[in-house]
Design an enzyme around this catalytic site. Structure first.
Site, short mmCIF file in Angstrom:
data_model
loop_
_atom_site.label_atom_id
_atom_site.label_comp_id
_atom_site.label_asym_id
_atom_site.label_seq_id
_atom_site.Cartn_x
_atom_site.Cartn_y
_atom_site.Cartn_z
N MET A 44 0.81 -1.24 -0.19
CA MET A 44 0.08 0.15 -0.04
C MET A 44 0.81 1.37 0.11
O MET A 44 1.02 2.00 1.03
CB MET A 44 -0.88 0.04 1.22
CG MET A 44 -1.71 1.12 1.31
SD MET A 44 -3.14 1.02 -0.16
CE MET A 44 -4.54 0.31 0.51
N ARG A 49 6.70 -5.75 -10.16
CA ARG A 49 7.74 -6.37 -10.81
C ARG A 49 7.50 -7.67 -11.17
O ARG A 49 7.03 -8.59 -10.05
CB ARG A 49 9.04 -6.06 -10.06
CG ARG A 49 9.44 -4.71 -10.14
CD ARG A 49 10.08 -4.38 -11.35
NE ARG A 49 10.79 -3.09 -11.36
CZ ARG A 49 10.24 -1.88 -11.69
NH1 ARG A 49 8.96 -2.04 -12.36
NH2 ARG A 49 10.65 -0.65 -11.95
N GLU A 79 11.91 -9.86 -18.84
CA GLU A 79 11.03 -8.88 -19.74
C GLU A 79 12.02 -8.85 -20.96
O GLU A 79 13.31 -8.41 -20.86
CB GLU A 79 10.77 -7.68 -19.17
CG GLU A 79 9.75 -7.78 -18.12
CD GLU A 79 9.28 -6.51 -17.64
OE1 GLU A 79 9.84 -5.46 -18.03
OE2 GLU A 79 8.33 -6.55 -16.64
N HIS A 139 4.77 -4.08 -20.03
CA HIS A 139 5.36 -2.98 -18.98
C HIS A 139 5.18 -1.55 -19.63
O HIS A 139 5.81 -0.90 -19.97
CB HIS A 139 6.78 -3.38 -19.04
CG HIS A 139 7.24 -2.99 -17.50
ND1 HIS A 139 8.26 -3.39 -16.85
CD2 HIS A 139 6.70 -1.58 -16.76
CE1 HIS A 139 8.36 -2.69 -15.68
NE2 HIS A 139 7.42 -1.82 -15.78
N ALA A 162 2.28 0.46 -18.11
CA ALA A 162 1.76 1.12 -17.04
C ALA A 162 1.93 2.92 -17.00
O ALA A 162 1.04 3.61 -16.95
CB ALA A 162 1.89 0.55 -15.83
C1 DGY Z 1 9.02 1.99 -13.00
O1 DGY Z 1 9.08 3.57 -13.45
O2 DGY Z 1 9.40 1.69 -12.18
C2 DGY Z 1 8.21 1.47 -14.05
O3 DGY Z 1 7.93 0.00 -13.71
C3 DGY Z 1 8.08 1.86 -15.35
O4 DGY Z 1 7.86 3.06 -15.78
#
Ligand code: DGY
Length: 336
Positions: free
Chosen positions: A155, A239, A268, A287, A289
């Site tokens: 969280m 991850r 990856e 990956h 996001a």
């Molecule tokens: C990060 O920033 O750790 C993400 O996994 C990729 O942007």
């Protein structure tokens, strides 16, 4: 005017790259794939700064090959690709890019949760393959969202943003597992901090947002999936190595859990033959996001600021190892 030499391991948005070019003598790797380890080693050997991505492994051996290096600025919030104690020991400051990809990542987790739970990717493939012959009263049945229980593992900023979406949008009850209590989540969302096993057993949706470290590596294993409900949907935007992928694939194939949505894998990209890729009830995204315009621009700006501050011997805007302050490797200031 002397500019400090830096290596930038990929093209990043101009929002940061322009600044880097202005202040530094920048060698920028413009290939789409990361520099091979031996090339990286050669490139950093005379550099004072390194702007890296999560694809670069930065360990003691690499740092030893860079005797003038004073700062590593990682274009990511995560920094598990960097051996932080090794950097600190050598007096090298390390920066990251927290805060600016929180919403983008929570949005991705939310998208994976609903897509996996409602079988959206699987249904789209079905339509594209010409299998859609009629409206099917018994077909494509997924999970309900409203009023269900969400389990957040980790969280932090992103976990909280994900919990807000699910609580606010679908009235979900929020359970979370974390070493620390999150008072705001408890106060505003009624979130309840519980043991990992209880979270696994009681949640309908489980979203991983934990850092990768020795404690969390492989925490989603066969035993964890066995504790989940057969209707559970598992999401990972954190991850890949948090998950034992063979165990997840077995759980999805056997129906131990309902579905999974992954933005991260181990490694990856996934190796050929990875059983999760192409599995009917598993979505695998590459990956992405943080891949929104504002997040990536802001990451570039912070990464550039961190790099330049490191070269100037100033505090980094987002400093992973501030404890290095008393022991920083010295060099000439920018603009000397
Ligand atoms: C990060 O920033 O750790 C993400 O996994 C990729 O942007």
């Amino acid at each position: 005017m002397r500019k400090p030499k830096v290596f930038v391991t990929r093209l990043i948005p101009a929002a940061g790259l322009e600044q880097v070019r202005e202040y530094c003598d920048a060698d920028i790797w413009t290939e789409p794939l990361p520099p091979p380890a031996d090339v990286l080693r050669r490139k950093v050997s005379d550099c004072e700064g390194l702007l890296s991505l999560l694809t670069e492994r930065i360990d003691g051996a690499l740092l030893d090959a860079a005797p003038r290096l004073r700062v590593v600025s990682n274009y990511a919030v995560g920094f598990n690709n960097i051996d932080i104690p090794a950097a600190t020991e050598r007096g090298i400051a390390v920066g990251n890019t927290p805060g600016v990809l929180t919403d983008a990542t929570a949005d991705m987790a939310f998208a994976l949760l609903i897509s996996a739970g409602r079988r959206i990717v699987e249904s789209e493939k079905y339509a594209v393959a010409g299998q859609w012959k009629t409206w099917e009263p018994m077909g494509h049945i997924g999970q309900d969202m409203v009023g269900r229980t969400l389990g957040i593992v980790g969280m932090g900023r992103i976990g909280y943003a994900m919990a807000r979406r699910c609580h606010g949008g679908w009235g979900m009850r929020v359970l979370y597992h974390d070493q620390r209590a999150h008072e705001q989540a408890e106060r505003e969302l009624g979130a309840e901090r519980v043991a990992f096993d209880r979270l696994l057993a009681d949640s309908d949706f489980i979203s991983a947002h934990a850092d990768l470290n020795d404690t969390t590596r492989g925490m989603f294993n066969a035993a964890a999936f066995a504790r989940m409900k057969p209707t559970a949907v598992f999401v990972n935007t954190a991850r890949g190595p948090l998950v034992v992928e063979a165990d997840l694939a077995a759980a999805l194939l056997k129906g131990t859990i309902f579905a999974a949505g992954l933005d991260v894998t181990d490694p990856e990209p996934p190796l050929a033959g990875n059983p999760l890729v192409g599995l009917r009830n598993c979505i695998v995204a590459p990956h992405i996001a943080s891949a929104t315009v504002s997040s990536r621009n802001a990451m570039a700006e912070i990464a550039a600021d961190n790099l330049i501050a490191g070269l100037k011997g100033e505090p980094l805007r987002a400093w992973v190892n501030p404890e290095v302050a008393t022991n920083r490797r010295k060099g000439a200031d920018v603009g000397d």
